[in-house]
Design a protein around this motif. Structure first.
Motif, PDB file in Angstrom:
ATOM      1  N   LEU A   1       0.829  -1.211   0.000  1.00 51.16           N
ATOM      2  CA  LEU A   1       0.000   0.000   0.000  1.00 51.16           C
ATOM      3  C   LEU A   1       0.858   1.254   0.000  1.00 51.16           C
ATOM      4  O   LEU A   1       0.559   2.224  -0.699  1.00 51.16           O
ATOM      5  N   LEU A   2       1.929   1.236   0.767  1.00 52.50           N
ATOM      6  CA  LEU A   2       2.788   2.409   0.852  1.00 52.50           C
ATOM      7  C   LEU A   2       3.500   2.653  -0.478  1.00 52.50           C
ATOM      8  O   LEU A   2       3.600   3.800  -0.940  1.00 52.50           O
ATOM      9  N   ASP A   3       3.974   1.590  -1.114  1.00 52.37           N
ATOM     10  CA  ASP A   3       4.599   1.750  -2.432  1.00 52.37           C
ATOM     11  C   ASP A   3       3.609   2.353  -3.421  1.00 52.37           C
ATOM     12  O   ASP A   3       3.951   3.245  -4.203  1.00 52.37           O
ATOM     13  N   TYR A   4       2.373   1.858  -3.378  1.00 53.26           N
ATOM     14  CA  TYR A   4       1.352   2.361  -4.307  1.00 53.26           C
ATOM     15  C   TYR A   4       1.029   3.824  -4.005  1.00 53.26           C
ATOM     16  O   TYR A   4       0.899   4.644  -4.921  1.00 53.26           O
ATOM     17  N   ALA A   5       0.917   4.166  -2.731  1.00 52.39           N
ATOM     18  CA  ALA A   5       0.643   5.559  -2.350  1.00 52.39           C
ATOM     19  C   ALA A   5       1.747   6.479  -2.876  1.00 52.39           C
ATOM     20  O   ALA A   5       1.464   7.557  -3.416  1.00 52.39           O
ATOM     21  N   ARG A   6       2.980   6.048  -2.731  1.00 60.40           N
ATOM     22  CA  ARG A   6       4.095   6.876  -3.220  1.00 60.40           C
ATOM     23  C   ARG A   6       4.051   7.022  -4.739  1.00 60.40           C
ATOM     24  O   ARG A   6       4.293   8.103  -5.275  1.00 60.40           O
ATOM     25  N   GLN A   7       3.738   5.935  -5.434  1.00 63.54           N
ATOM     26  CA  GLN A   7       3.661   5.998  -6.898  1.00 63.54           C
ATOM     27  C   GLN A   7       2.590   6.992  -7.358  1.00 63.54           C
ATOM     28  O   GLN A   7       2.721   7.611  -8.414  1.00 63.54           O
ATOM     29  N   HIS A   8       1.530   7.134  -6.562  1.00 62.73           N
ATOM     30  CA  HIS A   8       0.408   7.991  -6.954  1.00 62.73           C
ATOM     31  C   HIS A   8       0.361   9.280  -6.139  1.00 62.73           C
ATOM     32  O   HIS A   8      -0.673   9.954  -6.076  1.00 62.73           O
ATOM     33  N   ASP A   9       1.497   9.626  -5.538  1.00 63.10           N
ATOM     34  CA  ASP A   9       1.660  10.910  -4.859  1.00 63.10           C
ATOM     35  C   ASP A   9       0.609  11.119  -3.770  1.00 63.10           C
ATOM     36  O   ASP A   9       0.009  12.187  -3.650  1.00 63.10           O
ATOM     37  N   MET A  10       0.386  10.061  -2.993  1.00 61.10           N
ATOM     38  CA  MET A  10      -0.568  10.105  -1.891  1.00 61.10           C
ATOM     39  C   MET A  10       0.144   9.986  -0.557  1.00 61.10           C
ATOM     40  O   MET A  10       1.200   9.360  -0.453  1.00 61.10           O
ATOM     41  N   ALA A  11      -0.470  10.557   0.471  1.00 59.42           N
ATOM     42  CA  ALA A  11      -0.010  10.333   1.841  1.00 59.42           C
ATOM     43  C   ALA A  11      -0.636   9.045   2.370  1.00 59.42           C
ATOM     44  O   ALA A  11      -1.731   8.652   1.953  1.00 59.42           O
ATOM     45  N   LEU A  12       0.064   8.405   3.298  1.00 62.58           N
ATOM     46  CA  LEU A  12      -0.494   7.273   4.035  1.00 62.58           C
ATOM     47  C   LEU A  12      -0.477   7.649   5.515  1.00 62.58           C
ATOM     48  O   LEU A  12       0.581   7.908   6.081  1.00 62.58           O
ATOM     49  N   THR A  13      -1.663   7.716   6.101  1.00 63.89           N
ATOM     50  CA  THR A  13      -1.786   8.034   7.525  1.00 63.89           C
ATOM     51  C   THR A  13      -1.899   6.733   8.309  1.00 63.89           C
ATOM     52  O   THR A  13      -2.779   5.912   8.037  1.00 63.89           O
ATOM     53  N   ALA A  14      -1.003   6.561   9.268  1.00 62.43           N
ATOM     54  CA  ALA A  14      -0.962   5.345  10.087  1.00 62.43           C
ATOM     55  C   ALA A  14      -1.818   5.529  11.331  1.00 62.43           C
ATOM     56  O   ALA A  14      -1.514   6.363  12.180  1.00 62.43           O
ATOM     57  N   TYR A  15      -2.910   4.747  11.428  1.00 66.18           N
ATOM     58  CA  TYR A  15      -3.660   4.771  12.681  1.00 66.18           C
ATOM     59  C   TYR A  15      -3.257   3.566  13.534  1.00 66.18           C
ATOM     60  O   TYR A  15      -2.635   2.627  13.051  1.00 66.18           O
ATOM     61  N   THR A  16      -3.588   3.623  14.812  1.00 62.55           N
ATOM     62  CA  THR A  16      -3.112   2.637  15.791  1.00 62.55           C
ATOM     63  C   THR A  16      -1.591   2.474  15.651  1.00 62.55           C
ATOM     64  O   THR A  16      -1.087   1.348  15.590  1.00 62.55           O
ATOM     65  N   PRO A  17      -0.852   3.593  15.580  1.00 63.35           N
ATOM     66  CA  PRO A  17       0.583   3.493  15.281  1.00 63.35           C
ATOM     67  C   PRO A  17       1.407   2.875  16.404  1.00 63.35           C
ATOM     68  O   PRO A  17       2.562   2.498  16.178  1.00 63.35           O
ATOM     69  N   LEU A  18       0.813   2.745  17.591  1.00 64.05           N
ATOM     70  CA  LEU A  18       1.525   2.134  18.714  1.00 64.05           C
ATOM     71  C   LEU A  18       0.991   0.729  19.012  1.00 64.05           C
ATOM     72  O   LEU A  18       1.275   0.155  20.064  1.00 64.05           O
ATOM     73  N   ALA A  19       0.212   0.181  18.057  1.00 66.60           N
ATOM     74  CA  ALA A  19      -0.331  -1.183  18.188  1.00 66.60           C
ATOM     75  C   ALA A  19      -1.042  -1.370  19.528  1.00 66.60           C
ATOM     76  O   ALA A  19      -0.854  -2.362  20.229  1.00 66.60           O
ATOM     77  N   ARG A  20      -1.873  -0.366  19.860  1.00 66.51           N
ATOM     78  CA  ARG A  20      -2.603  -0.376  21.141  1.00 66.51           C
ATOM     79  C   ARG A  20      -1.641  -0.564  22.316  1.00 66.51           C
ATOM     80  O   ARG A  20      -1.906  -1.310  23.246  1.00 66.51           O
ATOM     81  N   ASN A  21      -0.526   0.131  22.204  1.00 63.45           N
ATOM     82  CA  ASN A  21       0.556   0.184  23.197  1.00 63.45           C
ATOM     83  C   ASN A  21       1.298  -1.139  23.366  1.00 63.45           C
ATOM     84  O   ASN A  21       2.111  -1.297  24.283  1.00 63.45           O
ATOM     85  N   LYS A  22       1.070  -2.087  22.468  1.00 66.01           N
ATOM     86  CA  LYS A  22       1.858  -3.328  22.515  1.00 66.01           C
ATOM     87  C   LYS A  22       3.330  -3.059  22.235  1.00 66.01           C
ATOM     88  O   LYS A  22       4.200  -3.855  22.620  1.00 66.01           O
ATOM     89  N   VAL A  23       3.630  -1.952  21.556  1.00 70.63           N
ATOM     90  CA  VAL A  23       5.037  -1.656  21.241  1.00 70.63           C
ATOM     91  C   VAL A  23       5.885  -1.524  22.504  1.00 70.63           C
ATOM     92  O   VAL A  23       7.092  -1.791  22.481  1.00 70.63           O
ATOM     93  N   SER A  24       5.252  -1.132  23.606  1.00 73.11           N
ATOM     94  CA  SER A  24       6.006  -0.938  24.850  1.00 73.11           C
ATOM     95  C   SER A  24       6.503  -2.256  25.447  1.00 73.11           C
ATOM     96  O   SER A  24       7.393  -2.260  26.307  1.00 73.11           O
ATOM     97  N   ASP A  25       5.932  -3.383  24.993  1.00 76.28           N
ATOM     98  CA  ASP A  25       6.285  -4.685  25.547  1.00 76.28           C
ATOM     99  C   ASP A  25       7.176  -5.514  24.621  1.00 76.28           C
ATOM    100  O   ASP A  25       7.440  -6.685  24.896  1.00 76.28           O
ATOM    101  N   ILE A  26       7.629  -4.919  23.523  1.00 76.74           N
ATOM    102  CA  ILE A  26       8.453  -5.658  22.552  1.00 76.74           C
ATOM    103  C   ILE A  26       9.930  -5.495  22.925  1.00 76.74           C
ATOM    104  O   ILE A  26      10.447  -4.375  22.928  1.00 76.74           O
ATOM    105  N   PRO A  27      10.618  -6.590  23.255  1.00 77.10           N
ATOM    106  CA  PRO A  27      12.016  -6.472  23.678  1.00 77.10           C
ATOM    107  C   PRO A  27      12.898  -5.684  22.702  1.00 77.10           C
ATOM    108  O   PRO A  27      13.730  -4.879  23.128  1.00 77.10           O
ATOM    109  N   ALA A  28      12.721  -5.911  21.402  1.00 77.46           N
ATOM    110  CA  ALA A  28      13.553  -5.203  20.412  1.00 77.46           C
ATOM    111  C   ALA A  28      13.329  -3.698  20.480  1.00 77.46           C
ATOM    112  O   ALA A  28      14.286  -2.910  20.390  1.00 77.46           O
TER     113      ALA A  28
END
Length: 277
Positions: free
Chosen positions: A170-197
């Protein structure tokens, strides 16, 4: 904030404030506070039942309306032409504005006349009620149809996107067609805080895991992110994500994470594309 996604006249700050599921006074306070801290991108929707609260906050704020990017959306059961126009009218009244900066179809429907729906969406833009138009939660085949077959001048697509869910196609296609991609739930409902990496990268930079996950998105061209944050501390922390400088080692570690953990898939969701690593 000078971090802008500028696509087809869409001057949208890369970091916005997501408002779901805040309601009433909580929402008004959070939006007012965010505007005072420097946010200039607010994301709402008819389906959130908080457009009036957002409108109140914008009215209360000393920040001029023309300096604030507002995105709103029409719900999936309101996609007949007359219903869409009425939804737009209700949104504008609630937001106390004579236009929105970005008007989106919130979810695709299975029971719709797609060409007429898109024709109506385009008409709202041509009438000046929406400065820009877009779609949310459209799988790539449907997005292709809207752009390539129906010729819709879309400026943006909004989808779930974070370190645990890939959106490369989707992101590649958005770039090809000069579109923005807005990321919702960008913190994965705060699951990112529990990822060791992510914790490891955060410790290396003296940052929060949420800031690392956000910066990974904000570093990508054409990508904006709209984390929900009601407290001043969280709003400030999200703004401070811009200060982190991720390196190639950090990005490689994030790339190694599984990208198949979708958080949002209601009963009326479309059939998603194959997982995009």
């Amino acid at each position: 904030m000078q971090h802008i996604v500028n696509r087809q006249g869409l001057n949208m700050p890369k970091l916005g404030l997501g408002t779901w599921p805040m309601l009433a006074d909580e929402c008004t306070r959070a939006v007012e506070q965010a505007l005072a801290l420097g946010y200039r991108h607010i994301d709402t929707a008819a389906g959130y039942n908080n457009e009036d609260a957002v409108g109140q906050a914008v009215a209360n704020s000393p920040t001029p309306r023309h300096q604030i990017h507002i995105t709103t959306k029409v719900w999936w059961d309101q996609l007949q032409p007359d219903a869409m126009r009425h939804s737009m009218d209700r949104s504008l009244k609630a937001l106390r504005s004579d236009y929105v900066d970005l008007f989106m179809i919130h979810w695709p429907s299975t029971d719709w006349d797609l060409p007429r729906t898109i024709e109506t969406l385009v008409a709202l833009k041509e009438q000046g009620l929406a400065r820009n138009i877009g779609v949310a939660n459209f799988p790539l085949p449907l997005l292709r149809k809207v752009i390539e077959e129906l010729g819709a001048p879309l400026s943006a697509i909004q989808v779930e996107y974070h370190v645990l869910l890939g959106q490369n196609a989707l992101l590649d296609y958005a770039r090809q067609h000069d579109m923005a991609l807005t990321a919702y739930t960008p913190l994965a409902r705060n699951k990112v805080s529990d990822i060791p990496a992510i914790q490891q990268i955060a410790a290396k930079h003296g940052a929060l895991p949420t800031q690392v996950a956000l910066k990974w998105l904000l570093d990508q061209s054409n990508v904006a992110a709209i984390p929900k944050a009601s407290s001043e501390a969280n709003q400030l922390a999200n703004l401070a994500a811009f200060m982190i400088n991720l390196d190639d080692q950090d990005r490689a570690l994030i790339a190694s994470l599984s990208k198949r953990q979708r958080q949002v898939s209601p009963d009326f969701a479309p059939v998603w594309d194959a997982f995009d690593e």
